[in-house]
Design a protein around this motif. Structure first.
Motif, short mmCIF file in Angstrom:
data_model
loop_
_atom_site.label_atom_id
_atom_site.label_comp_id
_atom_site.label_asym_id
_atom_site.label_seq_id
_atom_site.Cartn_x
_atom_site.Cartn_y
_atom_site.Cartn_z
N ILE A 93 0.82 -1.22 0.00
CA ILE A 93 0.00 0.00 0.00
C ILE A 93 0.85 1.27 0.00
CG2 ILE A 93 -1.80 1.26 1.24
CD1 ILE A 93 -2.82 -1.42 2.27
N PRO A 94 1.82 1.40 0.94
CA PRO A 94 2.59 2.65 0.94
C PRO A 94 3.35 2.88 -0.36
CG PRO A 94 3.02 1.37 2.92
CD PRO A 94 2.24 0.50 2.00
N ARG A 95 3.76 1.77 -1.00
CA ARG A 95 4.52 1.94 -2.25
C ARG A 95 3.64 2.59 -3.32
NH1 ARG A 95 7.59 -3.84 -2.19
NH2 ARG A 95 8.24 -3.63 -0.02
N PHE A 96 2.38 2.15 -3.37
CA PHE A 96 1.48 2.77 -4.36
C PHE A 96 1.23 4.24 -4.01
CE2 PHE A 96 0.21 -1.68 -5.25
CZ PHE A 96 0.51 -1.67 -6.61
N ALA A 97 1.21 4.54 -2.71
CA ALA A 97 1.03 5.95 -2.32
C ALA A 97 2.22 6.78 -2.82
CB ALA A 97 0.88 6.06 -0.80
N VAL A 142 -9.99 4.12 0.33
CA VAL A 142 -10.88 5.22 -0.06
C VAL A 142 -10.06 6.37 -0.65
CG1 VAL A 142 -12.57 6.90 0.76
CG2 VAL A 142 -12.59 4.58 1.66
N MET A 143 -8.92 6.69 -0.01
CA MET A 143 -8.06 7.75 -0.55
C MET A 143 -7.63 7.42 -1.99
SD MET A 143 -7.65 10.05 1.93
CE MET A 143 -6.35 11.07 1.28
N PHE A 144 -7.28 6.15 -2.20
CA PHE A 144 -6.84 5.75 -3.55
C PHE A 144 -7.98 5.88 -4.55
CE2 PHE A 144 -3.24 3.29 -1.57
CZ PHE A 144 -2.24 3.96 -2.25
N VAL A 145 -9.21 5.49 -4.14
CA VAL A 145 -10.34 5.56 -5.07
C VAL A 145 -10.59 7.01 -5.48
CG1 VAL A 145 -12.83 5.27 -5.28
CG2 VAL A 145 -11.45 3.44 -4.30
N VAL A 146 -10.59 7.91 -4.47
CA VAL A 146 -10.82 9.32 -4.79
C VAL A 146 -9.69 9.83 -5.69
CG1 VAL A 146 -11.18 11.62 -3.83
CG2 VAL A 146 -12.06 9.64 -2.64
N SER A 147 -8.45 9.44 -5.38
CA SER A 147 -7.32 9.86 -6.21
C SER A 147 -7.48 9.36 -7.64
CB SER A 147 -6.00 9.32 -5.65
OG SER A 147 -5.82 9.72 -4.33
N THR A 204 -2.64 11.57 0.37
CA THR A 204 -2.64 10.10 0.39
C THR A 204 -1.32 9.58 0.93
OG1 THR A 204 -4.06 10.20 -1.55
CG2 THR A 204 -3.13 8.06 -1.00
N LEU A 205 -0.22 10.19 0.44
CA LEU A 205 1.10 9.77 0.91
C LEU A 205 1.26 10.10 2.39
CD1 LEU A 205 3.82 8.56 0.20
CD2 LEU A 205 4.63 10.86 -0.36
N ALA A 206 0.80 11.28 2.79
CA ALA A 206 0.95 11.68 4.20
C ALA A 206 0.19 10.73 5.11
CB ALA A 206 0.45 13.11 4.39
N VAL A 207 -1.02 10.33 4.69
CA VAL A 207 -1.80 9.40 5.51
C VAL A 207 -1.09 8.04 5.55
CG1 VAL A 207 -3.97 8.15 5.72
CG2 VAL A 207 -3.99 10.56 5.13
N ALA A 208 -0.55 7.62 4.39
CA ALA A 208 0.15 6.34 4.35
C ALA A 208 1.33 6.35 5.31
CB ALA A 208 0.63 6.05 2.92
N TYR A 209 2.05 7.49 5.36
CA TYR A 209 3.18 7.59 6.27
C TYR A 209 2.70 7.56 7.72
CZ TYR A 209 7.32 9.35 8.60
OH TYR A 209 8.39 9.48 9.44
#
Lengths: 654, 154
Positions: A45-49, A135-140, A113-118
């Motif tokens: 997940i974080p990698r995709f972010a 959900v963050m990814f879907v909106v992105s 998205t990245l900040a939340v992933a971190y």
């Protein structure tokens, strides 16, 4: 199509495509990871972010590069780029039209998205974290797609174009265009984070207070930037537009105000849930409303639907946002219905005279306020759809309806901070409001001495005085008990924010009700008078550069300093833009505009003068709100949840 | 305590009197420009979306603004008459404030209806909560607690 755009176009679209694919895979990884608790998938997940953030930075940087190198193979650069735009405004030109502003949305959203992933990196195995990431990814993914298809900033332009008009002259006139849009977007897009966690809480069924407490700072962060961004927009309007106002209630402004209203309701009602476990459905609904209003607002203002219903089918972006809005609503309402049994809370509110009841009343007022703004904004659409005629709903409507709501909110701000949780007696109220009431009476007398009149402004000043007293009471009690720590934490920081709001309310009351204006025909070296000020035209000068011709009237105000209201003709676009010149002071601004027609060789000029009382307190109030928000984010001292609310807070425990 | 109550009473009284006094005193005569500003801020710029003639710098707004200025300068018509005249001359959609009749009245009625409805919901919620209060412990309950506490101590 791709072939004719050159390197920037191809590269930019490639970045967007990578971002979209990354977001889809990210969502997929997050959802499967959450469902099967598969550690290997979750680790992805974080990698995709990181991937989608890199892609969005790449796309944005490509756009900046194209703008800076004036790559006129792109339609967007043809639209807002020009060789004559100064570097600073050229940099900001990227977000000066629809496609670029969606691109900035993509960038900010991928950043979040990245900040939340971190932030959740160590608890990604917790389903609530991975669902929220999903959900963050879907909106992105949605925004990458919008930017790839209907709002494509990298589309090829007509061949053979060597220069363009540059951005709208109003957007190359003041340095605030650098800051207002990005800051507003940090708020506008930031509400996606608490929304994502709300959806995740519904999906996992963990609708208790855990996710609320966890996302509290994200909500405050987004709310703070939204507040600050809106205020910067008002400041820009005041400094640039030349009608001396800070808020026009136009649809774009309303679109930013709507999520602010529901967001403000949320950051208040969430306290009731944290404290008493109540209002779960309501809080989730407020977050859903806040997020979906950002989508609806973008639909209303960017699809052309508000200018004319008939332009609707021509604009590609409108249907995308409308579809997204529908999906968000259907999914959220469906989830809330599905989790209905868990959302029911056992608590009751004991008394209408309690902190939680005051928060409820606050929410009712904000809900009505949001309804008024939404209704006024879309009402012309309704009338046009039903009766095929055009009407306008403008500032007088909103002013008339928001005045009583604002006064009611001020009243609540006076009473609520002194109310204890659970239950209060009228005696408590009478004791605690004693000094605040004196402040109110003092404010009323003071404003009468200074010549104020009219019921609404006087009530504003008086209630502002009581509210300020109530807020100061809380802060002074807290600082007396806890020293400087009495300034931090939600309750105390919140009171500083309240003080800022009160300043803003008073400034709006004064400047809306007691402005004076006059048009003066000034002849060179002859003094004119208005409202106790003197104005003397010293000279009319012309300034030329390669994008504009500017005529400035040099006006000596009160014999002390020269102010230079101007009219600038942007030669390429053929548009005249007035630039006001403002003398600011703590009591009243003197706001000068130059009125057309202007001639440089003439020794006379028509000047419009506005005297705007107390306007500067709007900006001071905004600064105070910002400071208060920062203070509120710092953890304050708390009681143990098991202790009675009357127990004193121990010193030396955090 | 009693004195404090009378201070409160006096405060309310003084504030009430001051408000009535302040609400009824005027701010002196308006300048011509202020009349023009007030009138034009109730007129819609025909080519903008929701902007008033006062705010707008569009050509169409400029035309209406100078017509209003002419009327005010002539000094023959009252504010209402000028609004009527402008509406007649430039068409009905020049008004920025919806009328209170027909479909347009909804824009005024709906907010009031929503406010009344939400107040009703709030009050009925409080009424329900009042009825739903958890029952106070009976004598038996207290006996059980006392016994349990005894057992724990011993």
């Amino acid at each position: 199509m791709l072939a004719s755009t050159g390197v920037s176009g191809t590269l930019g679209r490639a970045f967007l495509l990578v971002g979209f694919i990354g977001a889809v895979f990210g969502a997929f990884a997050a959802f499967t990871g959450a469902r099967r608790s598969d550690q290997q998938v979750i680790r992805l997940i974080p990698r995709f972010a990181v991937l989608i953030f890199a892609a969005s930075v790449g796309a944005f940087a490509t756009m900046e590069y194209a703008m800076i190198t004036r790559d006129f193979s792109l339609a967007y650069v043809q639209k807002v780029g020009s060789w004559s735009t100064p570097a600073l405004y050229n940099f900001a030109a990227v977000w000066s039209a629809l496609e670029g502003s969606i691109l900035m949305w993509v960038l900010v959203l991928a950043g979040y998205t990245l900040a939340v992933a971190y932030w959740v990196r160590k608890r990604m195995h917790d389903p609530i974290a991975s669902w929220a990431m999903g959900v963050m990814f879907v909106v992105s993914a949605f925004f990458f797609l919008v930017s790839f298809f209907p709002a494509n900033p990298f589309a090829a332009g007509a061949p053979g174009v060597l220069d363009g008009p540059g951005p709208n002259p109003l957007l190359q006139n003041h340095v605030l265009v650098m800051f207002h849009p990005p800051i507003l977007y940090l708020g506008y897009v930031g509400v996606t984070v608490p929304f994502a966690f709300a959806i995740a809480a519904l999906i996992t069924g963990r609708v208790d207070e855990g996710w609320l407490v966890a996302t509290r700072r994200w909500s405050l962060f987004a709310w703070g930037f939204l507040t600050f961004g809106i205020a910067l927009g008002s400041w820009w309007s005041y400094e640039v537009l030349g009608w001396s106002g800070v808020w026009a209630w136009d649809p774009v402004e309303n679109a930013s105000l709507l999520p602010w209203i529901t967001g403000t309701a949320y950051i208040h009602s969430v306290l009731v849930q944290e404290r008493r476990g109540m209002l779960r459905v309501w809080n989730i609904s407020l977050l859903v409303a806040t997020f979906s209003l950002t989508i609806l607002g973008t639909f209303l203002t960017r699809s052309g639907v508000l200018n004319s219903v008939h332009a609707f089918s021509e604009s590609g972006i409108g249907s995308w946002f409308l579809a997204m809005f529908a999906v968000v609503l259907v999914v959220s309402i469906g989830l809330i219905g599905w989790r209905g049994d868990r959302l029911r809370s056992p608590g009751v509110i004991d008394s209408p005279l309690s902190r939680e009841a005051a928060f409820l009343a606050n929410n009712v007022l904000f809900a009505v306020f949001a309804f008024v703004v939404l209704l006024g904004t879309v009402f012309p659409l309704i009338v046009e759809a039903l009766q095929n005629r055009q009407i306008a709903v403008g500032a007088p409507f909103f002013d008339r309806l928001s005045t009583p709501i604002g006064l009611a909110l001020l009243t609540l701000m006076a009473i609520a901070p002194v109310l204890p949780w659970r239950k209060a007696t009228t005696e408590t109220l009478r004791d605690r409001l004693f000094w605040p009431a004196w402040c109110g009476l003092g404010a009323l007398i003071l404003s009468l001495v200074f010549g104020a009149y009219g019921l609404a402004p006087l009530l504003t000043f008086a209630l502002g005085g009581v509210s300020a007293g109530a807020a100061l009471r809380q802060v002074s009690l807290a600082t007396r008990r806890q020293g400087w720590r009495g300034l931090v934490g939600r309750a105390n920081g919140g009171m500083i924010v309240h003080l800022g709001v009160i300043l803003i309310a008073v400034a709006l009351g004064a400047s809306n009700s007691f402005s004076k204006s006059q048009e003066l025909s000034l002849v060179q070296d002859v003094e004119a008078q208005f409202a106790g000020h003197t104005f003397e035209l010293r000279d009319v000068v012309e300034v030329r550069d390669d994008r504009s011709i500017s005529v400035k009237a040099l006006v000596l105000v009160d014999g002390r300093k020269i102010y230079a209201p101007a009219i600038t003709k942007f030669t390429r676009i053929g548009m005249n833009v007035g630039t006001p010149s403002v003398r600011t002071s703590l009591t009243a601004d003197v706001y000068l505009t130059l009125e057309p027609p202007v001639r440089q060789d003439a020794n006379e000029a028509r000047i419009k003068v506005f005297i705007k009382p107390m306007i500067v307190w709007l900006w001071i109030g905004t600064a105070l709100m910002a400071v208060g928000t920062v203070l509120a984010v710092f953890p304050g001292r708390r009681r143990k949840p098991t202790e009675p609310t009357s127990a004193p807070v121990e010193v030396g425990r955090s | 305590m009693k004195t404090r109550r009378s201070i409160w009473l006096a405060m309310f009284l003084v504030a009430g009197v001051l408000l009535v006094f302040g609400a009824n005193r005027g701010g002196g005569p308006k300048t011509q420009q202020e009349r023009i500003d007030l009138l034009t801020s109730n007129l819609a710029c025909p080519t903008c979306s929701g902007e008033s003639v006062f705010e707008s710098r569009a050509v169409a707004a400029e035309a209406i603004r100078s017509e209003v200025a002419r009327q005010v300068a002539a000094g023959l018509r009252t504010d209402d008459e000028i609004m009527g005249y402008i509406e007649q001359r430039f068409g009905g959609q020049v008004l920025l404030v919806p009328r209170a009749d027909g479909l347009d009245a909804l824009v005024w009625a709906l907010p009031v209806a929503v406010a009344v409805f939400s107040l009703f919901v709030l009050f009925s919620a409080f009424a329900k909560w009042r009825g739903n209060r958890p029952p106070s412990p009976s004598n038996d309950d207290e006996l059980i607690v006392a016994r349990a506490l005894d057992e724990r101590e011993s």
